[in-house]
Scaffold this active site. Structure first.
Site, PDB file in Angstrom:
ATOM      1  N   ARG A 181       0.678  -1.396  -0.037  1.00 38.42           N
ATOM      2  CA  ARG A 181       0.224   0.001  -0.089  1.00 38.42           C
ATOM      3  C   ARG A 181       0.465   0.983   0.132  1.00 38.42           C
ATOM      4  NH1 ARG A 181      -1.779   3.335   4.749  1.00 38.42           N
ATOM      5  NH2 ARG A 181      -4.044   4.037   3.467  1.00 38.42           N
ATOM      6  N   HIS A 231      -2.918  10.756   0.360  1.00 39.82           N
ATOM      7  CA  HIS A 231      -2.317  11.105   1.853  1.00 39.82           C
ATOM      8  C   HIS A 231      -1.151  12.015   2.438  1.00 39.82           C
ATOM      9  CE1 HIS A 231      -1.056   7.727   4.676  1.00 39.82           C
ATOM     10  NE2 HIS A 231      -0.421   8.290   5.620  1.00 39.82           N
ATOM     11  N   GLU A 282      -7.338   8.723   5.783  1.00 45.14           N
ATOM     12  CA  GLU A 282      -7.694   9.261   6.676  1.00 45.14           C
ATOM     13  C   GLU A 282      -7.472  10.693   6.769  1.00 45.14           C
ATOM     14  OE1 GLU A 282      -4.153   9.141   9.996  1.00 45.14           O
ATOM     15  OE2 GLU A 282      -4.068   6.689  10.052  1.00 45.14           O
ATOM     16  N   ASN A 285      -7.268   2.487   9.912  1.00 47.14           N
ATOM     17  CA  ASN A 285      -6.050   2.379  10.201  1.00 47.14           C
ATOM     18  C   ASN A 285      -6.130   2.182  11.586  1.00 47.14           C
ATOM     19  OD1 ASN A 285      -5.125   2.851   8.004  1.00 47.14           O
ATOM     20  ND2 ASN A 285      -4.881   4.437   7.866  1.00 47.14           N
ATOM     21  N   TYR A 329      -4.062   1.983  16.408  1.00 50.38           N
ATOM     22  CA  TYR A 329      -2.901   2.187  16.567  1.00 50.38           C
ATOM     23  C   TYR A 329      -3.025   2.079  18.150  1.00 50.38           C
ATOM     24  CZ  TYR A 329      -0.497   3.491  12.859  1.00 50.38           C
ATOM     25  OH  TYR A 329      -0.140   2.982  11.133  1.00 50.38           O
ATOM     26  N   GLU A 365      -3.571  -0.202   8.088  1.00 49.83           N
ATOM     27  CA  GLU A 365      -2.324   0.068   9.156  1.00 49.83           C
ATOM     28  C   GLU A 365      -2.464   0.214  10.339  1.00 49.83           C
ATOM     29  OE1 GLU A 365      -1.601   4.337   9.220  1.00 49.83           O
ATOM     30  OE2 GLU A 365      -1.363   4.760   6.776  1.00 49.83           O
TER      31      GLU A 365
END
Ligand code: GCO
Length: 461
Positions: free
Chosen positions: A76, A120, A165, A294, A296, A362
């Site tokens: 990606r 991005h 995002e 994504n 985290y 991600e």
């Protein structure tokens, strides 16, 4: 206990143009908002920029060789808009296109599926000079750019991801100002939200206008995973408020076809949303082949006493939401490690959208790495990163559990293939499963990269 993933599950790694490419002055590329932002003193913690980054522009063949060693099935990456359309209203720059054609062809030769993100975060500076994402015209220009890429790349691309995002673009770029273009204006941040949504819909349409309805279109969101501190109505209301502004503002129009009207109420102090025109929500809601998420870390939130927006807040109308300090062992970013919340989010998404494939586009963690000698490695070097290995294992296991619990997850992309330019934190934070010595551009294996290669090989954790 080993848990196997479904046959055909996609394993990949992810990067983004400004974070890895370098070569910012080459082959006709013009400045993006990140070049401008990095040049302003005090914006990037180590005073750096993406000028050289990982030099992937010149080293993509070597990086693909690393991907082959990892055994991954997909890569990606994102396209730098200002390489493709260097001037406002100007023609497509074939030299810019050619770089990505070389990359796409080399990936195909290596048997690695290209997952291409159109945006991005590196908006051409000339568009920011005309108002950037706060201006509707940027969404129209995005559609032109998306169509140009679809024409040029055609069936070389496996998955077309419109945006990465948009939360960050809107709220960090135009709200808190910690990201480019560094604007602090919540009204503009919400205009940006809407124009990004519109860009997504127009971009999806433009790709399908070139390639047909079967084109595989996706979008990547960083859904904030807010956990209410207690079950009290006030804390639950705070969580609901945070979810509305961070998540529903994208999910609603993109997947349900409309904004939740409560969003308009709770943000009425900063904007009247008159920039939403009749028909926009229909444009935004395009059929999607998958949703990228994504993930985290999680945030614990509770009801705060009404008052001014908290210092450093990046979203408007958050005055009843207090985010509590993270707990447990924190990563180098100061983020918590909460794989259970990833599991819960995936299960909840699949419950809400049972037909939709979910990709983890991600997931990863930053740690302060040190290089050790290892005569067994071709370059005599290795990075032992047990904490990144642990984070990876726990999160991959959470994905496996979610799939076992019915979540429709079809791929996992580690962030990141390489250490790279971590935006406002420059090169101080390392997310790679392969390390980079920026002085020499040498790539150095980490234990986490080797662990990931075994997960990929076994299709199991
Ligand atoms: C993101 C970004 C990445 C970051 C990563 C770590 O989409 O937030 O895609 O560019 O580097 O998230 O902060």
């Amino acid at each position: 206990m080993t848990i196997a993933f479904p046959q055909g599950f996609t394993w990949g790694t992810a990067t983004a143009s400004y974070q890895v490419e370098g070569a910012i002055h080459e082959d006709g590329r013009t400045p993006s908002i990140w070049d401008t932002f990095c040049a302003k003193p005090g914006t990037i913690s180590d005073g750096s920029s993406g000028e050289f980054a990982c030099d992937q522009y010149h080293r993509y063949r070597d990086d693909i060789a690393l991907m082959k060693q990892l055994g991954i099935g997909a890569y990606r990456f994102s396209v730098a808009w200002s390489r493709i359309v260097p001037q406002f209203g100007g023609p497509v720059n074939q030299t810019g296109i050619d770089y990505y054609l070389r990359l796409l062809d080399a990936l195909r030769e290596a048997g690695i599926k290209p997952v291409v993100t159109l945006y991005h975060w590196d908006l051409p500076q000339y568009l920011e000079d005309r108002g950037g994402w706060a201006d509707r015209d940027t969404a129209l220009r995005f559609a032109d750019y998306a169509g140009a890429l679809a024409r040029a790349f055609g069936d070389r691309v496996d998955t077309w991801t419109t945006l990465n995002e948009p939360w960050c673009t809107a709220y960090l770029g135009y709200g808190s100002g910690v990201h480019a273009p560094g604007i602090k204006d919540f009204g503009k941040a919400l205009r940006a939200v809407h124009h990004l949504n519109l860009a997504h819909g127009l971009g999806a349409r433009a790709v399908r206008a070139e390639l047909g309805d079967a084109a595989n279109v996706s979008v990547t969101l960083n859904l904030a995973t807010n956990v209410a501190d207690t079950d009290s109505p006030a804390d639950l209301a705070a969580k609901h408020r945070a979810d509305l502004i961070a998540n529903e503002v994208f999910l609603g129009p993109m997947l349900d076809g409309h904004y939740d009207p409560e969003i308009f109420d709770v943000t009425s102090d900063v904007t009247d949303w008159s920039f939403v025109r009749d028909g926009d929500e229909t444009i935004i809601c395009q059929p999607l082949n998958s949703l990228g998420v994504n993930y985290y870390s999680s945030s614990r939130v509770r009801h705060a006493k009404p008052g001014a927006v908290a210092e450093g807040a990046c979203m408007p109308a958050q005055d009843i939401v207090e985010t509590l300090p993270p707990t447990g062992e924190l990563t180098a970013m100061g983020w918590n490690q909460d794989p259970r919340v990833l599991h819960d989010m995936l299960c909840a998404l699949s419950k809400r959208y049972p037909e939709l494939d979910i990709l983890i586009t991600e997931n990863g963690s930053a740690w302060d790495d040190t290089v050790s000698a290892d005569p067994a490695e071709p370059n005599g070097k290795i990075i032992h990163d047990p904490k990144r290995v642990h984070y990876l294992e726990e999160h991959v296991r959470a994905v496996a559990d979610a799939i076992a619990g019915g979540a429709r997850v079809t791929g996992y992309y580690a962030w990141s293939l390489l250490d790279n330019f971590e935006w406002a934190l420059g090169y101080s934070k390392r997310f790679g499963i392969i390390g980079v010595d920026y002085a020499t551009q040498e790539r150095i294996w980490k234990d986490s990269g080797k662990r990931f290669a075994r997960i990929v090989r076994d299709n199991a954790i």
